[in-house]
Design an enzyme around this catalytic site. Structure first.
Site, PDB file in Angstrom:
ATOM      1  N   ARG B  56     -14.182  -9.272 -30.882  1.00  0.00           N
ATOM      2  CA  ARG B  56     -15.451  -9.294 -31.617  1.00  0.00           C
ATOM      3  C   ARG B  56     -15.284  -9.753 -33.058  1.00  0.00           C
ATOM      4  O   ARG B  56     -16.023 -10.600 -33.541  1.00  0.00           O
ATOM      5  CB  ARG B  56     -16.106  -7.914 -31.585  1.00  0.00           C
ATOM      6  CG  ARG B  56     -16.702  -7.550 -30.254  1.00  0.00           C
ATOM      7  CD  ARG B  56     -17.007  -6.087 -30.213  1.00  0.00           C
ATOM      8  NE  ARG B  56     -15.807  -5.324 -30.562  1.00  0.00           N
ATOM      9  CZ  ARG B  56     -14.823  -5.089 -29.723  1.00  0.00           C
ATOM     10  NH1 ARG B  56     -14.880  -5.531 -28.489  1.00  0.00           N
ATOM     11  NH2 ARG B  56     -13.752  -4.417 -30.103  1.00  0.00           N
ATOM     12  N   THR B  57     -14.309  -9.183 -33.745  1.00  0.00           N
ATOM     13  CA  THR B  57     -14.172  -9.507 -35.164  1.00  0.00           C
ATOM     14  C   THR B  57     -13.855 -10.992 -35.338  1.00  0.00           C
ATOM     15  O   THR B  57     -14.500 -11.697 -36.113  1.00  0.00           O
ATOM     16  CB  THR B  57     -13.068  -8.647 -35.807  1.00  0.00           C
ATOM     17  OG1 THR B  57     -13.351  -7.283 -35.538  1.00  0.00           O
ATOM     18  CG2 THR B  57     -13.009  -8.850 -37.301  1.00  0.00           C
ATOM     19  N   LYS B  85       9.960 -16.761 -36.184  1.00  0.00           N
ATOM     20  CA  LYS B  85      11.259 -17.093 -36.788  1.00  0.00           C
ATOM     21  C   LYS B  85      11.594 -16.154 -37.933  1.00  0.00           C
ATOM     22  O   LYS B  85      12.538 -16.383 -38.679  1.00  0.00           O
ATOM     23  CB  LYS B  85      11.233 -18.536 -37.306  1.00  0.00           C
ATOM     24  CG  LYS B  85      10.970 -19.558 -36.229  1.00  0.00           C
ATOM     25  CD  LYS B  85      10.831 -20.940 -36.856  1.00  0.00           C
ATOM     26  CE  LYS B  85      10.223 -21.934 -35.880  1.00  0.00           C
ATOM     27  NZ  LYS B  85       9.554 -23.023 -36.562  1.00  0.00           N
ATOM     28  N   ARG B 106      -6.076  -9.931 -40.187  1.00  0.00           N
ATOM     29  CA  ARG B 106      -5.833  -8.642 -39.525  1.00  0.00           C
ATOM     30  C   ARG B 106      -4.328  -8.497 -39.374  1.00  0.00           C
ATOM     31  O   ARG B 106      -3.655  -9.390 -38.861  1.00  0.00           O
ATOM     32  CB  ARG B 106      -6.500  -8.568 -38.157  1.00  0.00           C
ATOM     33  CG  ARG B 106      -6.053  -7.307 -37.392  1.00  0.00           C
ATOM     34  CD  ARG B 106      -6.857  -7.032 -36.181  1.00  0.00           C
ATOM     35  NE  ARG B 106      -8.211  -6.639 -36.520  1.00  0.00           N
ATOM     36  CZ  ARG B 106      -9.112  -6.291 -35.616  1.00  0.00           C
ATOM     37  NH1 ARG B 106      -8.811  -6.278 -34.339  1.00  0.00           N
ATOM     38  NH2 ARG B 106     -10.329  -5.936 -36.001  1.00  0.00           N
ATOM     39  N   HIS B 134     -11.209  -1.375 -42.438  1.00  0.00           N
ATOM     40  CA  HIS B 134     -11.841  -2.450 -41.680  1.00  0.00           C
ATOM     41  C   HIS B 134     -13.264  -2.571 -42.238  1.00  0.00           C
ATOM     42  O   HIS B 134     -14.233  -2.202 -41.579  1.00  0.00           O
ATOM     43  CB  HIS B 134     -11.832  -2.076 -40.191  1.00  0.00           C
ATOM     44  CG  HIS B 134     -12.251  -3.178 -39.266  1.00  0.00           C
ATOM     45  ND1 HIS B 134     -12.526  -4.458 -39.709  1.00  0.00           N
ATOM     46  CD2 HIS B 134     -12.451  -3.194 -37.924  1.00  0.00           C
ATOM     47  CE1 HIS B 134     -12.871  -5.201 -38.658  1.00  0.00           C
ATOM     48  NE2 HIS B 134     -12.837  -4.460 -37.575  1.00  0.00           N
TER      49      HIS B 134
END
Lengths: 152, 297
Positions: B56-57, B85, B106, B134
Protein backbone atom coordinates in the site's frame (compact mmCIF):
# COMPACT_ATOMS: atom_id res chain seq x y z
CA UNK A 1 41.95 16.43 61.16
CA UNK A 2 41.39 15.07 57.64
CA UNK A 3 44.22 15.94 55.32
CA UNK A 4 43.51 15.69 51.64
CA UNK A 5 46.25 13.47 50.21
CA UNK A 6 46.15 14.96 46.74
CA UNK A 7 48.71 17.45 45.63
CA UNK A 8 48.16 20.88 44.12
CA UNK A 9 48.56 21.18 40.40
CA UNK A 10 50.43 23.87 38.54
CA UNK A 11 48.32 24.23 35.38
CA UNK A 12 45.18 22.33 34.57
CA UNK A 13 41.62 21.61 35.62
CA UNK A 14 40.18 20.57 38.96
CA UNK A 15 36.76 18.99 38.89
CA UNK A 16 35.19 19.08 42.33
CA UNK A 17 31.86 17.98 43.84
CA UNK A 18 31.59 14.80 41.82
CA UNK A 19 29.16 12.34 43.44
CA UNK A 20 31.19 9.72 45.24
CA UNK A 21 32.12 6.79 43.03
CA UNK A 22 31.68 8.66 39.75
CA UNK A 23 35.25 9.95 39.23
CA UNK A 24 36.18 7.26 36.70
CA UNK A 25 33.12 8.00 34.58
CA UNK A 26 33.97 11.69 34.68
CA UNK A 27 37.42 10.89 33.30
CA UNK A 28 35.82 8.85 30.53
CA UNK A 29 33.54 11.71 29.59
CA UNK A 30 36.44 14.15 29.24
CA UNK A 31 38.37 11.61 27.22
CA UNK A 32 41.03 10.58 29.73
CA UNK A 33 41.51 6.82 29.49
CA UNK A 34 44.23 4.21 29.46
CA UNK A 35 46.96 5.33 27.11
CA UNK A 36 46.25 9.02 27.77
CA UNK A 37 49.37 11.02 28.66
CA UNK A 38 47.97 13.62 31.02
CA UNK A 39 48.93 13.60 34.70
CA UNK A 40 45.79 12.79 36.58
CA UNK A 41 45.21 12.65 40.30
CA UNK A 42 42.00 11.60 41.86
CA UNK A 43 40.45 11.45 45.29
CA UNK A 44 37.47 9.24 45.91
CA UNK A 45 35.04 9.24 48.83
CA UNK A 46 36.46 12.33 50.53
CA UNK A 47 34.33 14.12 53.07
CA UNK A 48 32.26 17.04 51.89
CA UNK A 49 30.12 19.38 53.96
CA UNK A 50 27.77 19.80 51.02
CA UNK A 51 27.56 16.25 49.73
CA UNK A 52 28.58 13.93 52.57
CA UNK A 53 31.10 12.14 50.37
CA UNK A 54 32.46 13.23 47.03
CA UNK A 55 35.12 12.56 44.43
CA UNK A 56 37.64 15.06 43.04
CA UNK A 57 39.59 14.82 39.80
CA UNK A 58 42.63 16.89 38.83
CA UNK A 59 43.94 16.87 35.29
CA UNK A 60 47.27 18.47 34.49
CA UNK A 61 48.56 19.31 31.04
CA UNK A 62 45.34 18.97 29.09
CA UNK A 63 43.18 21.77 27.91
CA UNK A 64 39.52 20.86 28.37
CA UNK A 65 36.95 23.05 26.65
CA UNK A 66 33.87 24.29 28.48
CA UNK A 67 31.55 22.31 26.21
CA UNK A 68 33.40 19.12 27.06
CA UNK A 69 33.34 19.97 30.76
CA UNK A 70 29.60 20.61 30.66
CA UNK A 71 29.07 17.01 29.54
CA UNK A 72 30.14 16.02 33.04
CA UNK A 73 26.81 17.32 34.28
CA UNK A 74 25.15 14.27 32.72
CA UNK A 75 26.41 12.23 35.69
CA UNK A 76 27.63 14.97 38.06
CA UNK A 77 25.14 17.85 37.89
CA UNK A 78 26.66 19.62 40.93
CA UNK A 79 30.25 19.47 39.72
CA UNK A 80 32.35 22.62 39.96
CA UNK A 81 35.30 23.41 37.76
CA UNK A 82 38.46 25.25 38.79
CA UNK A 83 40.87 26.29 36.08
CA UNK A 84 44.38 26.53 37.50
CA UNK A 85 47.26 28.55 36.14
CA UNK A 86 50.54 28.74 37.98
CA UNK A 87 48.94 27.23 41.12
CA UNK A 88 46.23 29.92 41.17
CA UNK A 89 42.53 29.50 40.41
CA UNK A 90 41.94 31.78 37.45
CA UNK A 91 38.37 30.73 36.80
CA UNK A 92 35.70 28.87 38.72
CA UNK A 93 32.29 27.75 37.43
CA UNK A 94 29.54 25.19 37.84
CA UNK A 95 28.85 22.79 35.01
CA UNK A 96 25.58 23.28 33.18
CA UNK A 97 23.54 20.65 31.36
CA UNK A 98 24.17 20.76 27.58
CA UNK A 99 21.13 20.76 25.29
CA UNK A 100 22.51 17.91 23.24
CA UNK A 101 25.52 15.60 23.30
CA UNK A 102 27.16 13.75 20.45
CA UNK A 103 29.54 10.82 20.42
CA UNK A 104 29.75 10.14 24.16
CA UNK A 105 26.67 7.95 24.65
CA UNK A 106 25.62 4.80 22.88
CA UNK A 107 21.93 4.28 22.10
CA UNK A 108 20.44 1.41 24.13
CA UNK A 109 18.28 0.45 21.15
CA UNK A 110 20.35 -2.11 19.29
CA UNK A 111 18.25 -1.62 16.18
CA UNK A 112 18.90 2.14 16.10
CA UNK A 113 20.68 3.37 12.96
CA UNK A 114 23.34 4.93 15.23
CA UNK A 115 24.37 1.38 16.22
CA UNK A 116 24.95 0.23 12.64
CA UNK A 117 28.73 -0.22 12.31
CA UNK A 118 28.56 0.29 8.52
CA UNK A 119 27.07 3.78 8.70
CA UNK A 120 29.07 6.99 9.23
CA UNK A 121 26.87 8.16 12.09
CA UNK A 122 27.52 9.45 15.61
CA UNK A 123 24.87 8.82 18.24
CA UNK A 124 23.33 12.16 19.21
CA UNK A 125 21.07 12.83 22.16
CA UNK A 126 18.87 15.65 23.37
CA UNK A 127 19.33 16.13 27.10
CA UNK A 128 16.51 16.97 29.50
CA UNK A 129 16.33 17.37 33.23
CA UNK A 130 12.94 16.47 34.58
CA UNK A 131 13.65 15.29 38.11
CA UNK A 132 16.73 13.46 36.80
CA UNK A 133 18.88 13.69 33.73
CA UNK A 134 17.38 11.91 30.73
CA UNK A 135 18.98 11.70 27.27
CA UNK A 136 16.76 11.05 24.24
CA UNK A 137 18.24 9.57 21.07
CA UNK A 138 17.69 12.00 18.20
CA UNK A 139 17.51 9.14 15.72
CA UNK A 140 15.20 6.55 17.24
CA UNK A 141 13.70 8.47 20.16
CA UNK A 142 14.80 5.95 22.81
CA UNK A 143 15.30 7.49 26.25
CA UNK A 144 18.38 6.79 28.36
CA UNK A 145 17.79 6.98 32.11
CA UNK A 146 20.98 5.28 33.36
CA UNK A 147 23.51 7.49 31.62
CA UNK A 148 26.62 5.76 33.05
CA UNK A 149 25.63 2.43 31.50
CA UNK A 150 25.75 3.85 28.02
CA UNK A 151 28.88 6.00 28.08
CA UNK A 152 31.04 5.18 25.07
CA UNK B 1 4.88 28.16 0.50
CA UNK B 2 6.13 24.89 1.96
CA UNK B 3 6.03 24.46 5.71
CA UNK B 4 8.61 21.67 5.78
CA UNK B 5 11.23 20.01 3.67
CA UNK B 6 11.31 16.46 5.04
CA UNK B 7 8.71 14.31 6.78
CA UNK B 8 10.41 12.09 9.33
CA UNK B 9 8.31 11.82 12.48
CA UNK B 10 4.85 12.80 13.62
CA UNK B 11 6.61 14.33 16.66
CA UNK B 12 8.01 17.04 14.38
CA UNK B 13 4.52 18.25 13.42
CA UNK B 14 2.33 20.72 15.28
CA UNK B 15 -1.44 20.60 15.19
CA UNK B 16 -1.28 23.46 12.68
CA UNK B 17 1.10 21.50 10.41
CA UNK B 18 -1.21 18.48 10.50
CA UNK B 19 -4.31 20.56 9.73
CA UNK B 20 -2.41 22.19 6.88
CA UNK B 21 -1.58 18.82 5.26
CA UNK B 22 -5.11 17.49 5.75
CA UNK B 23 -6.71 20.52 4.17
CA UNK B 24 -4.23 20.33 1.30
CA UNK B 25 -5.23 16.68 0.79
CA UNK B 26 -8.81 17.89 0.22
CA UNK B 27 -7.62 19.83 -2.83
CA UNK B 28 -6.35 16.59 -4.39
CA UNK B 29 -9.29 14.26 -3.65
CA UNK B 30 -10.76 14.32 -7.17
CA UNK B 31 -7.28 14.08 -8.72
CA UNK B 32 -6.59 11.00 -6.59
CA UNK B 33 -9.83 9.47 -7.88
CA UNK B 34 -8.75 10.16 -11.46
CA UNK B 35 -11.66 12.59 -11.99
CA UNK B 36 -9.47 15.62 -12.64
CA UNK B 37 -6.06 15.88 -14.29
CA UNK B 38 -3.33 17.87 -12.60
CA UNK B 39 0.33 18.04 -13.69
CA UNK B 40 1.89 20.10 -10.91
CA UNK B 41 4.73 17.60 -10.37
CA UNK B 42 5.58 17.23 -14.05
CA UNK B 43 9.32 16.77 -14.51
CA UNK B 44 9.79 15.68 -10.88
CA UNK B 45 11.16 12.26 -10.06
CA UNK B 46 10.60 10.31 -6.87
CA UNK B 47 12.93 7.50 -5.72
CA UNK B 48 11.14 4.76 -3.79
CA UNK B 49 13.71 2.97 -1.63
CA UNK B 50 12.12 0.10 0.27
CA UNK B 51 14.30 -2.25 2.30
CA UNK B 52 11.22 -4.02 3.65
CA UNK B 53 8.14 -5.29 1.89
CA UNK B 54 5.28 -2.88 1.27
CA UNK B 55 2.27 -2.85 -1.01
CA UNK B 56 0.00 0.00 0.00
CA UNK B 57 2.60 2.55 1.00
CA UNK B 58 4.79 2.02 -2.05
CA UNK B 59 1.93 1.86 -4.54
CA UNK B 60 0.02 4.79 -3.12
CA UNK B 61 3.14 6.98 -3.25
CA UNK B 62 3.56 5.87 -6.85
CA UNK B 63 -0.08 6.59 -7.64
CA UNK B 64 0.11 10.00 -5.92
CA UNK B 65 3.26 10.99 -7.80
CA UNK B 66 2.04 9.83 -11.21
CA UNK B 67 -1.44 11.33 -10.93
CA UNK B 68 0.24 14.68 -10.25
CA UNK B 69 2.31 14.35 -13.42
CA UNK B 70 5.54 13.20 -11.76
CA UNK B 71 7.42 9.95 -12.21
CA UNK B 72 8.90 7.27 -9.97
CA UNK B 73 12.03 5.16 -9.95
CA UNK B 74 12.33 2.11 -7.71
CA UNK B 75 15.22 0.42 -5.97
CA UNK B 76 14.06 -2.92 -7.33
CA UNK B 77 14.98 -6.17 -5.66
CA UNK B 78 17.52 -5.92 -2.87
CA UNK B 79 19.43 -8.96 -4.08
CA UNK B 80 20.16 -7.24 -7.38
CA UNK B 81 21.18 -3.95 -5.77
CA UNK B 82 24.51 -2.73 -4.48
CA UNK B 83 23.34 -3.42 -0.90
CA UNK B 84 23.89 -7.09 -1.57
CA UNK B 85 27.56 -6.15 -1.94
CA UNK B 86 27.58 -4.57 1.50
CA UNK B 87 27.20 -0.89 0.53
CA UNK B 88 26.18 1.37 3.39
CA UNK B 89 22.85 3.18 3.43
CA UNK B 90 24.72 6.49 3.53
CA UNK B 91 26.63 5.77 0.29
CA UNK B 92 23.54 4.44 -1.44
CA UNK B 93 21.57 7.57 -0.56
CA UNK B 94 24.32 9.86 -1.79
CA UNK B 95 24.11 8.08 -5.12
CA UNK B 96 20.32 7.93 -5.38
CA UNK B 97 19.98 11.64 -4.62
CA UNK B 98 21.86 12.28 -7.87
CA UNK B 99 19.03 10.61 -9.78
CA UNK B 100 15.84 11.97 -8.18
CA UNK B 101 14.16 15.01 -6.61
CA UNK B 102 12.79 13.27 -3.51
CA UNK B 103 13.33 10.03 -1.60
CA UNK B 104 10.71 7.85 0.06
CA UNK B 105 12.52 5.49 2.41
CA UNK B 106 11.46 2.39 4.30
CA UNK B 107 14.25 0.79 6.32
CA UNK B 108 14.47 -1.87 9.00
CA UNK B 109 16.47 0.31 11.43
CA UNK B 110 14.89 2.92 13.71
CA UNK B 111 16.17 6.40 12.95
CA UNK B 112 17.19 5.53 9.37
CA UNK B 113 14.98 8.23 7.84
CA UNK B 114 16.28 10.95 10.18
CA UNK B 115 19.83 9.90 9.29
CA UNK B 116 18.92 9.95 5.58
CA UNK B 117 17.50 13.47 5.87
CA UNK B 118 20.80 14.66 7.37
CA UNK B 119 22.81 13.14 4.56
CA UNK B 120 20.67 14.02 1.55
CA UNK B 121 20.28 17.40 -0.05
CA UNK B 122 16.87 16.40 -1.48
CA UNK B 123 13.72 15.90 0.65
CA UNK B 124 13.29 12.59 2.49
CA UNK B 125 9.91 11.11 3.45
CA UNK B 126 9.85 8.36 6.06
CA UNK B 127 7.77 5.40 4.93
CA UNK B 128 8.54 3.39 8.08
CA UNK B 129 11.76 2.95 10.06
CA UNK B 130 11.79 -0.40 11.85
CA UNK B 131 9.56 -0.24 14.91
CA UNK B 132 9.87 3.54 14.85
CA UNK B 133 7.76 5.98 12.86
CA UNK B 134 5.44 5.82 9.88
CA UNK B 135 4.14 9.38 9.72
CA UNK B 136 2.33 9.18 6.37
CA UNK B 137 0.21 6.32 7.76
CA UNK B 138 -0.71 8.47 10.77
CA UNK B 139 -1.63 11.38 8.52
CA UNK B 140 -3.86 9.23 6.34
CA UNK B 141 -5.47 7.79 9.47
CA UNK B 142 -6.21 11.30 10.69
CA UNK B 143 -7.54 12.26 7.28
CA UNK B 144 -9.86 9.23 7.30
CA UNK B 145 -11.15 10.23 10.73
CA UNK B 146 -11.67 13.78 9.53
CA UNK B 147 -13.59 12.68 6.43
CA UNK B 148 -15.60 9.82 7.91
CA UNK B 149 -16.14 10.98 11.52
CA UNK B 150 -14.62 14.07 13.13
CA UNK B 151 -11.25 14.95 14.59
CA UNK B 152 -12.11 17.34 17.39
CA UNK B 153 -13.11 15.90 20.77
CA UNK B 154 -13.08 12.48 19.20
CA UNK B 155 -13.79 9.28 21.10
CA UNK B 156 -11.74 6.49 19.58
CA UNK B 157 -11.08 2.87 20.54
CA UNK B 158 -7.72 1.30 19.72
CA UNK B 159 -8.10 -2.47 19.53
CA UNK B 160 -5.57 -5.30 19.40
CA UNK B 161 -1.81 -5.05 19.65
CA UNK B 162 -1.20 -1.80 21.49
CA UNK B 163 2.24 -2.83 22.67
CA UNK B 164 4.18 -3.29 19.44
CA UNK B 165 2.08 -1.46 16.85
CA UNK B 166 3.98 1.60 15.67
CA UNK B 167 0.82 2.74 13.89
CA UNK B 168 -0.99 2.91 17.21
CA UNK B 169 1.82 4.74 19.00
CA UNK B 170 2.12 7.43 16.32
CA UNK B 171 -1.64 7.81 16.11
CA UNK B 172 -1.90 8.37 19.88
CA UNK B 173 0.75 11.10 19.72
CA UNK B 174 -1.18 12.86 16.97
CA UNK B 175 -4.58 12.39 18.61
CA UNK B 176 -3.18 13.96 21.77
CA UNK B 177 -3.00 17.23 19.80
CA UNK B 178 -6.76 17.01 19.09
CA UNK B 179 -7.96 16.34 22.69
CA UNK B 180 -9.17 12.84 21.87
CA UNK B 181 -10.52 10.44 24.48
CA UNK B 182 -8.82 7.12 23.77
CA UNK B 183 -10.35 3.75 24.73
CA UNK B 184 -7.76 0.97 24.98
CA UNK B 185 -8.87 -2.57 24.18
CA UNK B 186 -6.13 -5.20 24.26
CA UNK B 187 -5.06 -8.50 25.81
CA UNK B 188 -2.92 -8.13 28.95
CA UNK B 189 0.21 -9.21 27.15
CA UNK B 190 -0.23 -6.54 24.45
CA UNK B 191 -1.10 -3.48 26.55
CA UNK B 192 0.07 0.01 25.72
CA UNK B 193 3.63 0.59 27.09
CA UNK B 194 3.86 2.47 30.39
CA UNK B 195 5.82 5.27 28.74
CA UNK B 196 2.85 6.06 26.46
CA UNK B 197 0.31 5.92 29.29
CA UNK B 198 2.20 8.77 30.95
CA UNK B 199 1.24 11.08 28.08
CA UNK B 200 -1.20 13.87 28.72
CA UNK B 201 -4.13 12.05 27.10
CA UNK B 202 -7.49 10.91 28.39
CA UNK B 203 -7.16 7.08 28.37
CA UNK B 204 -9.88 4.57 29.30
CA UNK B 205 -9.23 0.83 29.46
CA UNK B 206 -12.27 -1.27 28.57
CA UNK B 207 -13.58 -4.30 26.70
CA UNK B 208 -14.57 -4.35 23.05
CA UNK B 209 -18.33 -4.30 23.69
CA UNK B 210 -18.14 -1.17 25.86
CA UNK B 211 -15.84 0.49 23.37
CA UNK B 212 -18.24 -0.06 20.46
CA UNK B 213 -21.07 1.49 22.49
CA UNK B 214 -19.05 4.55 23.49
CA UNK B 215 -16.91 5.62 20.56
CA UNK B 216 -17.22 7.13 17.09
CA UNK B 217 -14.17 5.34 15.68
CA UNK B 218 -12.89 1.80 16.26
CA UNK B 219 -9.30 1.40 15.08
CA UNK B 220 -8.40 -2.28 14.79
CA UNK B 221 -4.86 -3.64 14.51
CA UNK B 222 -3.52 -7.07 13.73
CA UNK B 223 -2.57 -9.32 16.62
CA UNK B 224 0.57 -11.03 15.43
CA UNK B 225 0.85 -14.75 15.93
CA UNK B 226 4.60 -14.55 16.52
CA UNK B 227 4.04 -12.51 19.71
CA UNK B 228 2.58 -15.58 21.45
CA UNK B 229 4.39 -18.60 22.88
CA UNK B 230 2.01 -21.10 21.28
CA UNK B 231 -0.81 -21.22 18.76
CA UNK B 232 -3.44 -22.21 21.33
CA UNK B 233 -2.73 -19.08 23.36
CA UNK B 234 -2.89 -16.95 20.22
CA UNK B 235 -6.27 -18.33 19.13
CA UNK B 236 -7.78 -17.75 22.56
CA UNK B 237 -6.71 -14.11 22.58
CA UNK B 238 -7.22 -13.24 18.91
CA UNK B 239 -10.80 -14.54 18.90
CA UNK B 240 -11.91 -12.16 21.63
CA UNK B 241 -10.77 -9.11 19.67
CA UNK B 242 -12.53 -10.01 16.44
CA UNK B 243 -15.18 -7.61 15.12
CA UNK B 244 -18.29 -9.07 13.49
CA UNK B 245 -21.43 -7.54 11.96
CA UNK B 246 -23.47 -8.93 14.83
CA UNK B 247 -21.33 -7.18 17.41
CA UNK B 248 -21.78 -3.84 15.65
CA UNK B 249 -25.59 -4.06 15.68
CA UNK B 250 -26.91 -0.58 14.94
CA UNK B 251 -23.74 1.22 16.06
CA UNK B 252 -22.65 4.21 13.95
CA UNK B 253 -18.97 3.77 14.83
CA UNK B 254 -16.67 3.61 11.85
CA UNK B 255 -14.23 0.70 11.67
CA UNK B 256 -10.65 1.46 10.60
CA UNK B 257 -7.69 -0.87 10.03
CA UNK B 258 -4.23 -0.05 8.65
CA UNK B 259 -4.36 -3.41 6.73
CA UNK B 260 -3.43 -6.11 6.00
CA UNK B 261 -6.05 -7.83 8.16
CA UNK B 262 -5.88 -11.46 9.07
CA UNK B 263 -9.15 -12.29 10.78
CA UNK B 264 -9.64 -9.48 13.28
CA UNK B 265 -12.49 -8.04 11.19
CA UNK B 266 -14.99 -10.58 9.84
CA UNK B 267 -15.81 -10.38 6.13
CA UNK B 268 -19.47 -9.73 6.98
CA UNK B 269 -18.43 -6.26 8.21
CA UNK B 270 -17.12 -5.26 4.75
CA UNK B 271 -20.58 -4.50 3.36
CA UNK B 272 -21.68 -2.33 6.31
CA UNK B 273 -21.53 1.45 6.23
CA UNK B 274 -19.30 1.20 9.32
CA UNK B 275 -16.48 -0.33 7.27
CA UNK B 276 -14.11 2.39 6.04
CA UNK B 277 -10.82 0.47 5.88
CA UNK B 278 -10.65 0.24 2.11
CA UNK B 279 -11.49 3.94 1.75
CA UNK B 280 -8.81 4.52 4.40
CA UNK B 281 -6.32 2.87 2.01
CA UNK B 282 -7.56 5.19 -0.77
CA UNK B 283 -7.11 8.29 1.41
CA UNK B 284 -3.41 7.42 1.42
CA UNK B 285 -3.25 8.83 -2.11
CA UNK B 286 -4.56 12.41 -1.57
CA UNK B 287 -2.61 12.64 1.70
CA UNK B 288 0.62 11.54 0.02
CA UNK B 289 -0.13 13.96 -2.83
CA UNK B 290 -0.34 16.74 -0.26
CA UNK B 291 2.98 15.65 1.30
CA UNK B 292 4.75 15.37 -2.07
CA UNK B 293 3.45 18.77 -3.18
CA UNK B 294 4.59 20.17 0.16
CA UNK B 295 8.19 18.95 -0.06
CA UNK B 296 8.66 19.24 -3.83
CA UNK B 297 7.11 22.61 -4.70
Amino acid sequence: MNLLTISKIRDGTVIDHIPSGKALEVLRIIGVRSGSRERVSMAMNVESSKMGRKDIVKVEGKYIGEEELNRISLIAPEATINIIENYEIVRKFKVSLPERVEGILKCPNRNCISNDPREPVLARFRVENSGGVVARCEYCGKKVYEIERYLV
Amino acid sequence: MSKFRNLISIDDLSRGDIEHILSRADEFLDVARGERKLRILEGKLLANIFFEPSTRTRMSFESAMKRLGGDVINLGSLEASSFAKGESLADALRVVEQYADCIVLRHYREGAARFASEICSIPVINAGDGAGQHPTQTLLDLYTIKKEARLDNLKIALVGDLKYSRTVHSLIKALALFNARIYLVSPDSLKLPEEMLEMDVNFVECDLKTAIEEVGVVYVTRIQKERFPDEEEYRKVAGSYRITAEMLGDSDAIIMHPLPRVDEIAYDVDGLRNAVYFRQAFYGVPVRMAILAEVLL
